[in-house]
Design a protein around this motif. Structure first.
Motif, PDB file in Angstrom:
ATOM      1  N   MET A  21     -55.493 -86.652 -22.682  1.00 41.19           N
ATOM      2  CA  MET A  21     -55.603 -85.305 -23.234  1.00 41.19           C
ATOM      3  C   MET A  21     -54.806 -84.319 -22.387  1.00 41.19           C
ATOM      4  SD  MET A  21     -57.459 -85.679 -25.893  1.00 41.19           S
ATOM      5  CE  MET A  21     -57.796 -83.956 -26.281  1.00 41.19           C
ATOM      6  N   GLY A  22     -54.199 -83.369 -23.072  1.00 40.67           N
ATOM      7  CA  GLY A  22     -53.409 -82.372 -22.361  1.00 40.67           C
ATOM      8  C   GLY A  22     -53.717 -80.973 -22.847  1.00 40.67           C
ATOM      9  N   ARG A  58     -43.404 -73.567 -25.672  1.00 38.72           N
ATOM     10  CA  ARG A  58     -44.676 -74.156 -25.267  1.00 38.72           C
ATOM     11  C   ARG A  58     -44.469 -74.921 -23.963  1.00 38.72           C
ATOM     12  NH1 ARG A  58     -48.269 -76.882 -29.888  1.00 38.72           N
ATOM     13  NH2 ARG A  58     -47.724 -74.824 -30.715  1.00 38.72           N
ATOM     14  N   GLU A  59     -45.388 -74.751 -23.034  1.00 33.15           N
ATOM     15  CA  GLU A  59     -45.246 -75.401 -21.734  1.00 33.15           C
ATOM     16  C   GLU A  59     -46.494 -76.176 -21.354  1.00 33.15           C
ATOM     17  OE1 GLU A  59     -44.666 -72.616 -18.531  1.00 33.15           O
ATOM     18  OE2 GLU A  59     -46.579 -71.616 -18.862  1.00 33.15           O
ATOM     19  N   PHE A  60     -46.261 -77.211 -20.579  1.00 33.41           N
ATOM     20  CA  PHE A  60     -47.336 -78.062 -20.068  1.00 33.41           C
ATOM     21  C   PHE A  60     -48.185 -77.287 -19.064  1.00 33.41           C
ATOM     22  CE2 PHE A  60     -49.383 -81.868 -18.668  1.00 33.41           C
ATOM     23  CZ  PHE A  60     -49.497 -81.764 -17.295  1.00 33.41           C
ATOM     24  N   TYR A 107     -46.009 -85.210 -19.819  1.00 31.58           N
ATOM     25  CA  TYR A 107     -45.819 -83.784 -19.631  1.00 31.58           C
ATOM     26  C   TYR A 107     -45.082 -83.160 -20.819  1.00 31.58           C
ATOM     27  CZ  TYR A 107     -46.946 -84.561 -14.676  1.00 31.58           C
ATOM     28  OH  TYR A 107     -47.567 -84.886 -13.494  1.00 31.58           O
ATOM     29  N   HIS A 108     -44.716 -83.980 -21.784  1.00 31.68           N
ATOM     30  CA  HIS A 108     -43.857 -83.532 -22.878  1.00 31.68           C
ATOM     31  C   HIS A 108     -44.649 -83.381 -24.160  1.00 31.68           C
ATOM     32  CE1 HIS A 108     -40.527 -84.216 -20.206  1.00 31.68           C
ATOM     33  NE2 HIS A 108     -40.937 -85.461 -19.998  1.00 31.68           N
ATOM     34  N   SER A 109     -44.611 -82.200 -24.756  1.00 29.12           N
ATOM     35  CA  SER A 109     -45.400 -81.919 -25.943  1.00 29.12           C
ATOM     36  C   SER A 109     -45.044 -82.845 -27.100  1.00 29.12           C
ATOM     37  CB  SER A 109     -45.213 -80.456 -26.358  1.00 29.12           C
ATOM     38  OG  SER A 109     -43.853 -80.173 -26.653  1.00 29.12           O
ATOM     39  N   GLY A 110     -43.797 -83.276 -27.173  1.00 28.66           N
ATOM     40  CA  GLY A 110     -43.367 -84.126 -28.268  1.00 28.66           C
ATOM     41  C   GLY A 110     -44.021 -85.495 -28.298  1.00 28.66           C
TER      42      GLY A 110
END
Length: 125
Positions: free
Chosen positions: A34-35, A45-47, A107-110
């Motif tokens: 989960m992030g 959008r950033e981590f 760390y990547h939203s994709g």
């Protein structure tokens, strides 16, 4: 299929605290890393933070390290983001996301499979 619903956002003064919650539907929550991500107006959008499916490891963006804590309760299908010492630059819409992976985090939203609708956090100076 996983549905995510965030809560706990609001308006707080600089130096204050908030705890965000993200409730997940479905019986497979414990198999997802989960992030938390955030997006401020006019920015990408950033981590922010992420936690492994087991909860044994957590990772943070440098900008929040030492101030934010991510945790999860797999029995309650919920992930949390405790935010302390908030700063005006923390103002953003905060999103939780689920990533079906069996080790580590991304760390990547994709790379995340499911997203919540977001909750607004506003930090006033």
């Amino acid at each position: 299929q996983v549905q995510l619903v965030e809560s706990g956002g609001g308006l707080v003064y600089a130096g204050g605290s908030l705890r965000l919650s993200c409730a997940a539907s479905g019986r497979t929550f414990s198999t997802y890393a989960m992030g938390w991500f955030r997006q401020a107006p006019g920015k990408e959008r950033e981590f922010v933070a992420a936690i492994t499916w087991s909860g044994d490891s957590a990772y943070y963006a440098d900008s929040v390290k030492g101030r934010f804590t991510i945790s999860r309760d797999n029995a309650k299908n919920t992930v949390y983001l405790q935010m302390n010492s908030l700063k005006p630059e923390d103002t953003a819409v905060y999103y939780c996301a689920a990533d079906r992976r069996f080790s580590g985090v991304s760390y990547h939203s994709g790379e995340y499979d499911y997203w919540g609708q977001g909750t607004q956090v506003t930090v006033s100076s």
